[in-house]
Enzyme design. Structure first.
Site, short mmCIF file in Angstrom:
data_model
loop_
_atom_site.label_atom_id
_atom_site.label_comp_id
_atom_site.label_asym_id
_atom_site.label_seq_id
_atom_site.Cartn_x
_atom_site.Cartn_y
_atom_site.Cartn_z
N HIS A 75 0.83 -1.22 0.00
CA HIS A 75 0.00 0.00 0.00
C HIS A 75 0.86 1.26 0.00
O HIS A 75 0.49 2.28 0.58
CB HIS A 75 -0.95 0.03 1.20
CG HIS A 75 -1.92 -1.11 1.23
ND1 HIS A 75 -3.18 -1.05 0.69
CD2 HIS A 75 -1.81 -2.37 1.74
CE1 HIS A 75 -3.81 -2.20 0.87
NE2 HIS A 75 -3.01 -3.02 1.49
N ASN A 148 -10.13 -3.08 2.51
CA ASN A 148 -9.78 -3.15 1.08
C ASN A 148 -11.05 -2.98 0.25
O ASN A 148 -12.16 -3.01 0.79
CB ASN A 148 -9.15 -4.51 0.75
CG ASN A 148 -7.67 -4.57 1.09
OD1 ASN A 148 -7.01 -3.55 1.27
ND2 ASN A 148 -7.15 -5.78 1.20
N TYR A 362 0.70 -3.68 12.35
CA TYR A 362 0.61 -2.28 11.94
C TYR A 362 1.34 -1.37 12.93
O TYR A 362 2.03 -0.43 12.53
CB TYR A 362 -0.86 -1.85 11.77
CG TYR A 362 -1.50 -2.46 10.55
CD1 TYR A 362 -1.72 -3.83 10.47
CD2 TYR A 362 -1.86 -1.69 9.45
CE1 TYR A 362 -2.28 -4.42 9.35
CE2 TYR A 362 -2.42 -2.27 8.33
CZ TYR A 362 -2.63 -3.63 8.29
OH TYR A 362 -3.18 -4.21 7.17
FE1 HDE Z 1 -2.41 -4.67 5.63
N1 HDE Z 1 -0.62 -3.83 6.07
N2 HDE Z 1 -1.75 -6.43 6.36
N3 HDE Z 1 -4.13 -5.59 5.05
N4 HDE Z 1 -3.07 -2.97 4.89
C1 HDE Z 1 -0.28 -2.56 5.82
O1 HDE Z 1 0.83 -1.12 7.28
C2 HDE Z 1 -0.68 -6.59 7.17
C3 HDE Z 1 -4.46 -6.88 5.25
C4 HDE Z 1 -4.33 -2.69 4.45
O2 HDE Z 1 -3.32 3.56 3.84
C5 HDE Z 1 1.04 -2.20 6.40
O3 HDE Z 1 1.33 1.07 7.43
C6 HDE Z 1 -0.63 -7.93 7.66
C7 HDE Z 1 -5.86 -7.10 5.04
C8 HDE Z 1 -4.42 -1.31 4.04
O4 HDE Z 1 -1.70 3.43 5.31
C9 HDE Z 1 1.46 -3.46 7.16
C10 HDE Z 1 -1.71 -8.57 7.10
C11 HDE Z 1 -6.37 -5.88 4.71
C12 HDE Z 1 -3.17 -0.78 4.26
C13 HDE Z 1 0.31 -4.39 6.88
C14 HDE Z 1 -2.41 -7.62 6.32
C15 HDE Z 1 -5.27 -4.95 4.72
C16 HDE Z 1 -2.34 -1.83 4.79
C17 HDE Z 1 2.05 -1.71 5.42
C18 HDE Z 1 -2.07 -10.03 7.24
C19 HDE Z 1 -7.81 -5.53 4.35
C20 HDE Z 1 -2.71 0.63 3.97
C21 HDE Z 1 2.37 -0.30 5.82
C22 HDE Z 1 -2.71 -10.34 8.40
C23 HDE Z 1 -8.72 -5.78 5.43
C24 HDE Z 1 -3.09 1.56 5.07
C25 HDE Z 1 1.48 -0.01 6.91
C26 HDE Z 1 -2.67 2.96 4.71
C27 HDE Z 1 -1.02 -1.67 5.15
C28 HDE Z 1 0.25 -5.61 7.42
C29 HDE Z 1 -3.55 -7.95 5.55
C30 HDE Z 1 -5.47 -3.57 4.38
C31 HDE Z 1 2.79 -4.04 6.80
C32 HDE Z 1 0.43 -8.50 8.57
C33 HDE Z 1 -6.62 -8.41 5.21
C34 HDE Z 1 -5.63 -0.60 3.48
O5 HDE Z 1 1.58 -3.22 8.53
#
Ligand code: HDE
Length: 701
Positions: A75, A148, A362
């Protein structure tokens, strides 16, 4: 130097105001020393060596050297906007969250939309899942709904997240490809992980090509809990529904846009807000009573599953309006720190193992990206309610605490800050027991039924697009075994689908279905269910040259403006053109600075001289062919119809006389009423696309 007033923690906007720099202030160093020359470094003589004592030079350069923070691993590319959320009616029955009680209160929000795979500088329009993250600045603290635009996910357990992301990202040896899942390592991983099947059906669908951020749905994905004041908990799924409807680009258009306007969606969000066309989304909930947790044929803790709206209806509970662009991209959009663990009383977690992992990841990510445990002090992350605790030190502490104590309990500081006497955040006291095991529940074991449900629910054109997307994505995988495994996988979803895909990627078609298609569908999974027909916010290219009929241009522009859309004149050179009747018209874009892919429709005005010029211009012809191929509304009046005839568009009737509308191609050689043409065109724009243009593929573009 003027001293900034102390932080006002009552309103987010005011809180941000105090950090703004007045553009009229004189230049100083960060220490406040006035600078009167920032163009020349300090030297011995005007050709001599530079001096080390040039503190202004040192500060300027060393600040510059540190201007980037690590981009988000996923993202990374996103755009954000401020706005507010307002609940329609008190939600007291379900949640005690204060911001869900009072319909007269507007809770400030900041939303960030993003792509997943590409780096910060990648294109907006690539085929990818979109992030849909919203921070609610409530009076009880910040609540982040980090979702998402797709209601399910690739994997079931957060421990697999690094694996799926490594496979999506550019391959590690050559860093190819950028912002695309169309590469061998991604499909290698997917072919080995059956739980990803449902998600890849969505990934291959039009959902991953949204027309704009304001025209896509959002989903919380996981099951959460709502808890009311009596402590009663219910499970909940969150949905965002765009009031402009759900609409997508076509793949060829999306690919071209990545070059013609890599900022397409970011620009659309920014311009819509500047023009007062505020993106609006309804928040909806699906409520599942605790006693119904096990009544589905899937596990509600499994994020590869959705709850069909036909089983549990979505109730709209409020609206988000995005009405203010950020003042500074870095300070706000780049530094905003979303965390699914940011909840307020009345909202709680479920045991979904994907969500549980995110509750750790996060916060950990923000510590790394923003480099300090004090990241909540940044204006964009600060709650609007006061916050006090003993976590005082660490990099970039913004406040000067004056008490001598920073521990609890204490008597020297009057016991402050003291644990609240009224109830604070109380985690839902769910009863749990079990052994420590690294295992997946058997209830997470079925991976294909909802993928089939999704396939069955798509319209014919959505299915066609999905199959073509598979041709492209798997066509980029040179490993035959991976392609075969993917056909085998799709054969678990539907044999017809597997056969069609097999044909396009050089794999033998499966002779037998592995699983019989259950034949069920859920109409709400098709984009058609949310295809609101409005021209609001649409952009139209008006092709014109010297000698154009101004009256026709004006009529169309006016009709578009009345519908909340915009008509822009595209010509050969910037500047102005003279109409047939002598009016001066301003040119907004040229054939070089724009392309049909940047518009929702094309209009060709009449005018003998104008059309004679455009007929000799290959770019003008290409403009029409491409818009036709992408199934967009096209209109021509007067001699403009001649330009359509010169193009390669085929399979539609062009009128010699009155108004003709064939599959969204509106032509009127001798228009009896310009306003009737304009109305038909606006109506056609509102249709979004004319998918029934069955032979558009024959048109070169
Ligand atoms: Fe994320 N995800 N994610 N994700 N995700 C990040 O956080 C993570 C997941 C989502 O506009 C990171 O600040 C793990 C699902 C959005 O700043 C990080 C898992 C969904 C955004 C991270 C998931 C998301 C992130 C990268 C598995 C939809 C952007 C940088 C369990 C429900 C937010 C950051 C923004 C961003 C980790 C799975 C949505 C690495 C470990 C499921 C919208 O922390």
């Amino acid at each position: 130097m003027t001293k900034k007033s102390p932080p006002n923690k009552t309103a987010k906007t005011e809180c941000l105001e105090q950090f703004k720099v007045d553009a009229g202030e004189q230049l100083t160093t960060n220490q406040g020393v006035v600078v009167d020359n920032t163009d020349n470094s300090l030297k011995v003589g005007n050709r001599g060596p530079s001096l080390r004592e040039d503190f202004h030079f040192q500060e300027k350069l060393s600040h510059f050297d540190r201007e980037r923070i690590p981009e988000r691993v996923v993202h990374a590319r996103g755009a954000g906007a401020h706005g507010y959320f307002q609940v329609y009616e008190p939600l007291t029955e379900y949640s005690k969250a204060e911001f869900l009680q009072n319909p007269s209160i507007q809770t400030p929000v900041f939303a960030r939309f993003s792509t997943v795979a590409g780096s910060r500088g990648s294109g907006d329009s690539v085929r990818d899942v979109r992030g849909f993250a919203v921070k609610f600045y409530t009076q009880e603290g910040n609540y982040d709904l980090v979702g998402n635009n797709i209601p399910v996910f690739f994997i079931q357990d957060a421990i697999k997240f690094p694996d799926i992301v490594h496979s999506i990202k550019p391959e590690p040896d050559n860093e190819i490809p950028q912002a695309s899942t169309a590469h061998p390592s991604f499909w290698d991983f997917i072919s080995l992980v059956p739980e990803s099947t449902h998600m890849i059906m969505w990934l291959l669908s039009d959902r991953t090509l949204p027309r704009s951020f304001s025209r896509m749905q959002g989903f919380g994905v996981h099951t959460y809990r709502l808890v009311n004041a009596e402590g009663k908990s219910r499970f909940v799924k969150f949905h965002w529904k765009p009031l402009l409807g759900v609409h997508s680009l076509v793949f060829d258009e999306a690919q071209k846009l990545a070059g013609k306007d890599p900022d397409f969606q970011r620009r659309d969000l920014w311009e819509s807000i500047e023009k007062g066309n505020y993106p609006e989304f309804e928040l909806g909930i699906q409520i599942i009573e605790e006693e119904d947790e096990h009544k589905f044929d899937f596990d509600i803790l499994d994020s590869t599953k959705l709850i069909p709206e036909e089983l549990v209806p979505v109730r709209a509970i409020g609206k988000m309006v995005l009405n203010r662009n950020p003042d500074n991209f870095f300070a706000e959009t780049e530094q905003v720190a979303f965390q699914p663990s940011n909840v307020v009383p009345g909202i709680d977690f479920s045991d979904d193992p994907l969500l549980q992992g995110r509750l750790f990841s996060y916060h950990d990510t923000q510590l790394h990206r923003l480099g300090s445990p004090n990241f909540a002090h940044l204006p964009i992350n600060r709650p609007i309610c006061p916050f006090h605790n003993n976590q005082q030190d660490g990099r970039m502490q913004m406040e000067v605490k004056t008490s001598r104590v920073n521990y609890s309990p204490n008597a020297l500081g009057g016991g402050q800050p003291a644990p609240s006497e009224i109830e604070g955040y109380v985690h839902y006291p769910e009863r749990v027991e079990g052994h420590k095991i690294r295992e997946r529940s058997q209830s997470f074991g079925e991976h294909f039924s909802q993928a089939t449900l999704f396939w069955n629910s798509l319209s014919a054109v959505e299915k066609k697009h999905l199959v073509e997307a598979a041709y492209f994505e798997l066509g980029k995988v040179e490993d035959q075994a991976v392609r075969e495994k993917m056909v085998d996988r799709l054969n678990h979803v539907d044999q017809g689908l597997a056969k069609q895909v097999a044909m396009g990627i050089g794999v033998a078609a499966p002779a037998q279905p592995i699983t019989q298609n259950h034949g069920q569908s859920s109409p709400a999974l098709s984009q058609n269910a949310f295809a609101v027909k409005t021209a609001k916010g649409r952009k139209v290219a008006i092709l014109a040259a010297e000698g154009v009929e101004a009256e026709q241009v004006t009529a169309i522009k006016q009709a578009l403006a009345e519908a909340g859309a915009e008509g822009l004149i595209v010509s050969t050179f910037l500047g102005t053109i003279k109409s047939a009747t002598g009016e001066t018209l301003k040119v907004d874009q040229t054939f070089l600075t724009s392309a049909s892919v940047m518009f929702d429709g094309v209009y060709v005005a009449g005018g003998t001289q104008s059309i004679a010029t455009l007929k000799e211009n290959g770019d003008a012809i290409h403009f029409i062919n491409e818009a036709f191929r992408h199934c967009k509304a096209i209109a021509a009046t007067g001699e403009g119809v001649e330009l359509l005839k010169k193009s390669s568009i085929t399979g539609v009737t062009l009128s010699e006389r009155s108004l003709q509308d064939d599959q969204g191609v509106i032509s009127a050689k001798t228009p009896s009423s310009l306003s009737a043409v304009a109305d038909s065109f606006v109506e056609a724009i509102a249709q979004h696309r004319f998918w029934n243009r069955t032979i558009q593929q024959k048109v070169p573009a």
